[in-house]
Design a protein around this motif. Structure first.
Motif, short mmCIF file in Angstrom:
data_model
loop_
_atom_site.label_atom_id
_atom_site.label_comp_id
_atom_site.label_asym_id
_atom_site.label_seq_id
_atom_site.Cartn_x
_atom_site.Cartn_y
_atom_site.Cartn_z
N SER A 1 4.69 3.54 -2.41
CA SER A 1 4.99 4.98 -2.45
C SER A 1 6.16 5.29 -1.51
O SER A 1 7.05 6.08 -1.82
N THR B 1 0.07 -1.21 4.04
CA THR B 1 -1.10 -1.55 3.21
C THR B 1 -2.36 -1.34 4.03
O THR B 1 -2.30 -0.98 5.21
N ALA B 2 -3.50 -1.62 3.41
CA ALA B 2 -4.78 -1.42 4.07
C ALA B 2 -4.87 -2.25 5.35
O ALA B 2 -5.50 -1.84 6.33
N PRO C 1 -6.30 2.55 0.56
CA PRO C 1 -7.22 1.70 -0.22
C PRO C 1 -6.65 0.29 -0.42
O PRO C 1 -5.44 0.07 -0.30
N GLU C 2 -7.56 -0.65 -0.68
CA GLU C 2 -7.14 -2.03 -0.97
C GLU C 2 -6.68 -2.09 -2.42
O GLU C 2 -7.47 -2.38 -3.33
N ILE C 3 -5.44 -1.77 -2.63
CA ILE C 3 -4.93 -1.79 -4.01
C ILE C 3 -3.74 -2.71 -4.09
O ILE C 3 -3.27 -3.21 -3.06
N ASP C 4 -3.26 -2.95 -5.28
CA ASP C 4 -2.04 -3.74 -5.45
C ASP C 4 -0.93 -3.06 -4.67
O ASP C 4 -0.61 -1.90 -4.90
N PRO C 5 -0.33 -3.78 -3.72
CA PRO C 5 0.70 -3.13 -2.87
C PRO C 5 1.92 -2.67 -3.66
O PRO C 5 2.72 -1.90 -3.14
N PRO D 1 0.89 4.40 0.98
CA PRO D 1 1.01 3.03 0.48
C PRO D 1 2.47 2.61 0.47
O PRO D 1 3.37 3.43 0.27
N ALA E 1 0.36 4.51 -5.09
CA ALA E 1 -0.70 5.51 -5.19
C ALA E 1 -0.30 6.75 -4.39
O ALA E 1 0.34 6.62 -3.34
N LYS F 1 1.71 -0.96 -6.25
CA LYS F 1 1.34 0.26 -6.95
C LYS F 1 1.49 1.46 -6.02
O LYS F 1 0.98 1.46 -4.89
#
Lengths: 190, 401
Positions: B211, B127-128, B145-149, B208, B153, B151
Motif C-alpha cells: 500500500s 509487514t506483520a 495482518p499476515e497477508i501476501d506482502p 502494508p 490492503a 497485496k
C-alpha cells in the motif's frame, strides 16, 4: 663538654662586614654553670645560637662532647639539638594553640618517644614545676611566670646535657621575675 | 617523630585555623563533586541511549541501499548508482538459515485526515513482522495482518499521537482515514512508544508495504530490517545478507548492513569520549583546588614561621618539617576529596529521584580518578610550601623575620 676556639661570626650588612663574634674561645665543663653578660648587641644571643647549633660560625672550631661539630650537616645538627640540648628562649616561643602539656610534650614527640612514656614524663615535670593545674591551659591563659616555667619544663623534659637560656627573665616584669622559681631550681642560683 | 604523631600534629594544626582549613576543604570538595556529578551525567546519558537501542533487540540487522565507504579514498569516477532494494530482495534474505524474519520498510510522508481534521504524518509501509522485530506494543486492535506482502490492503495502524490528534476522544478503530489520495481502515492503535532511532513512533501511520509503495508510487524500499535467529547467528546473518543481495544485484555489493551491536558500540564510544571530556573539564577544578591549597599553605607558613623555627630549634630535621606540611596538605585534600565524593553521590541520588528515566551513575574510574587526582594535586601543590618551610632558617624564623 663545650669547647670553642677562635669563633668568629660575621654578618654582611650591605657591603660592610659586621662582626657579632670575633675570636671567642671558651671551655665549659660538664656540670658547670656559666653566665654570659654584656650590653645589648654584644653578641650574647649569637654565641648561644652557635653553641646550640642553630647557627654556624664563619670561622673557628667547635667541639661538643669531644666531637668536632663545626662542619656537621643540618640533619646531624638537628639530631644533636634533639638529644643533647635544651633551649629556653627570651620570648619563650610557646606554640599558642597547644596546651602547656602539649608544649612540653613537643620535644619528646620529636624524639619519637612512645605516647605513654611522653605523657608520664610530661606529668612528672609539670608537677615538679607546679604546673599540674595548668596542664590543659593554652599559653594565653597563663601568667608570664607560668609561661616561663612551661618553657623551662619544655627545655628540660628531654633531660638534655646542655641547657641554654637566652635572657630567660628578660621578658618578664619585676613581679613575674620574682615569681620565677624554675630557673632557680634548674641552675640552683637565685 | 612517629607517623601517628605527624598525623596528630597536622590535624591539630589544621584545627587551629578552622576558617582556612574549611576553605581549602570546600575548594577540593567542589572539584571532586563536579567530577563525580558530570561523569555521572555522561555515564547516565550513555546508559540511557545504549539501553534504548538494546531494547530494540540485540540481534537486529538493518540493510540500507548504497554502500557506505569507510575505507576512505576517492569515490569511483564512473558513478555506481546503487540499485534500489526491493520486496524480492527482502524476502530472499529468508533463504539464510541465520535469519528468522525480515520486515521491508518503506518510509514517506503524507497528509492524514479524518473528517475535518488533517495533519502531516510519517507513513511506514511494512509487514506483520515489523511489530515483532521492533517490539511494538498495541493499545487497541491488532497489527498489520499476515497477508501476501505484495497485496495492497487498505488497512492501517495509527501511532498514539496521530490517533489522539485525528480522533480526539472518539473511537478510531474501524474508522476510515485518508492518507494522500487513498483511504485506509484503522485496525489498530500503537501504545505510546516514544522516540526510537530518530523516529517518533507515536507520530506514524503504519500500512502494508505494498500500500505504501502504491501511495508513494515507488517500488523501492527505504531499508530492510532483519532479525537473526540468535546473537551467535548475527555475523552469519550479516555475511548472508551481503551475499544474497550481491547475487541478486549482479555481483555488486551495493548495500550497507548495520547491526544493532555496531550502532550500540559506536554510541557507546561516543558517550564514553563525552564522559571523558567532561571529566577532564571538571578535573581542571581539582587542579585549581590544588593551587588554592598551595596559596593558603604559603600564607600559613608565613604565619607560623615562629612555630617552624621552634620545631627546628627543638631538633626537628628539615625532612620532618617538610613531612608535617605535606601531611597537612594530604589530610586536607583527602578529607576534601572524600567530602566531595560524598556530595557528588548525594547529587547523583537527587538527580535519580528527579529524573528516574536517566540512569545516573558515576563510573568507578571517575570516582577513583577524582579522588586520586584531588589528593595528588593537594600533595603536589603542597610540596612547594613544605619545602619552603623546611628551608627556613631557625633563628630568622624564631625572630619572626
Amino acid at each position: 663538654m663545650i669547647r670553642l676556639q677562635a669563633i668568629e661570626r660575621r654578618f654582611a650588612v650591605g657591603d660592610e662586614a659586621v662582626y657579632a663574634l670575633n675570636g671567642v674561645s671558651l671551655n665549659v665543663e660538664k656540670g658547670e654553670y656559666l653566665s654570659i653578660m654584656g650590653p645589648s648587641g654584644s653578641g650574647k644571643s649569637t654565641l648561644l645560637h652557635i653553641i646550640g647549633l642553630l647557627d654556624r660560625p664563619t670561622a673557628g672550631q667547635y667541639w661538643l662532647a669531644g666531637k668536632d661539630v663545626t662542619g656537621l650537616a643540618d640533619e646531624e645538627r638537628a639530631q644533636i639539638r634533639r638529644e643533647k640540648i635544651g633551649f629556653v628562649f627570651q620570648l619563650f616561643h610557646l606554640v599558642p594553640r597547644l596546651t602547656a602539656a602539649g608544649n612540653v610534650e613537643l620535644p619528646l614527640t620529636l624524639a619519637g618517644l612512645p605516647r605513654e612514656e611522653r605523657e608520664e614524663r610530661v606529668r612528672e615535670i609539670l608537677a615538679a614545676y607546679g604546673l599540674s593545674a595548668r596542664a590543659r591551659h593554652v599559653p594565653s591563659q597563663l601568667s608570664g611566670g607560668e609561661r616561663q616555667r612551661v618553657a623551662i619544663a619544655r627545655a628540660t623534659v628531654t633531660r638534655p646535657e646542655i641547657l641554654l637560656a637566652d635572657e630567660p627573665t628578660g621578658n618578664l616584669d619585676r613581679g613575674s621575675g620574682r615569681e620565677v622559681t624554675g630557673i632557680d631550681r634548674v641552675f640552683g642560683h637565685p | 617523630m612517629r607517623g601517628a604523631d605527624v598525623l596528630r600534629y597536622s590535624v591539630h594544626a589544621l584545627k587551629g585555623y578552622p576558617v582556612r582549613s574549611v576553605l581549602m576543604l570546600v575548594a577540593m570538595a567542589i572539584g571532586v563533586a563536579a567530577v563525580v556529578l558530570l561523569t555521572a551525567l555522561g555515564e547516565g546519558a550513555r546508559r540511557y541511549v545504549t539501553g534504548q537501542f538494546a531494547s530494540l533487540g540485540s540481534h537486529l540487522l538493518v540493510i540500507l541501499p548504497g554502500r557506505s565507504e569507510t575505507t576512505g579514498g576517492h569515490p569511483p569516477i564512473l558513478g555506481e548508482t546503487p540499485r534500489d532494494l526491493t520486496l524480492d530482495d527482502a524476502f530472499a534474505l529468508l533463504r539464510s538459515m541465520h535469519i528468522r524474519r525480515v520486515a521491508p520498510v518503506v518510509l514517506g510522508s503524507a497528509p492524514a485526515s479524518w473528517r475535518r481534521r488533517e495533519r502531516e504524518a510519517s507513513v511506514i509501509g511494512s509487514t506483520a513482522d515489523f511489530q515483532r522485530i521492533r517490539y511494538l506494543k498495541l493499545a487497541q486492535g491488532h497489527f498489520l495482518p499476515e497477508i501476501d506482502p505484495r497485496k495492497a490492503a487498505a488497512v492501517c495502524v495509527l501511532g498514539a499521537t496521530v490517533r489522539a490528534e485525528l480522533f480526539g476522544p472518539e473511537a478510531a478503530l474501524g474508522q476510515w482515514v485518508r492518507l494522500g489520495d487513498r483511504r485506509f481502515r484503522v485496525i489498530g492503535v500503537l501504545a505510546p512508544q516514544g522516540v526510537s532511532i530518530g523516529l517518533d513512533l507515536d507520530e506514524v501511520v503504519i500500512v502494508p508495504v505494498a500500500s505504501a509503495q502504491a501511495l508513494f508510487d515507488s517500488p523501492s524500499l527505504f531499508r530492510i530490517l532483519a532479525e537473526a535467529r540468535s546473537r551467535e547467528d548475527l555475523s552469519g546473518a550479516v555475511a548472508a545478507s551481503r551475499e544474497i543481495i550481491r547475487d541478486r544485484h549482479e555481483g555488486e555489493e551495493d548495500v550497507t548492513v548495520i547491526t544493532q551491536d555496531a550502532v550500540i558500540g559506536t554510541l557507546d564510544r561516543i558517550f564514553r569520549a563525552l564522559t571523558l571530556t567532561v571529566a577532564g573539564i571538571a578535573g581542571v577544578s581539582l587542579v585549581v583546588a590544588g593551587i588554592l591549597i598551595m596559596n593558603v599553605m604559603l600564607v600559613a607558613i608565613s604565619e607560623s614561621r615562629e612555630e617552624i623555627g621552634l620545631l627546628k630549634a627543638l631538633g626537628a630535621a628539615s625532612g620532618k618539617i617538610q613531612l608535617l606540611f605535606l601531611a597537612e596538605a594530604g589530610l586536607l585534600s583527602l578529607t576534601g576529596a572524600l567530602l566531595g565524593a560524598g556530595l557528588g553521590l548525594i547529587g547523583v541520588w537527587i538527580g535519580r529521584q528527579l529524573y528516574p528515566a536517566l540512569p545516573l551513575a558515576p563510573p568507578a574510574w571517575a570516582m577513583a580518578g577524582a579522588l586520586a587526582v584531588g589528593v595528588g594535586a593537594g600533595i603536589l601543590f603542597g610540596v612547594l610550601p613544605a619545602r619552603r618551610a623546611a628551608r627556613l632558617d631557625p633563628i630568622q624564623a624564631l625572630s619572626g623575620r
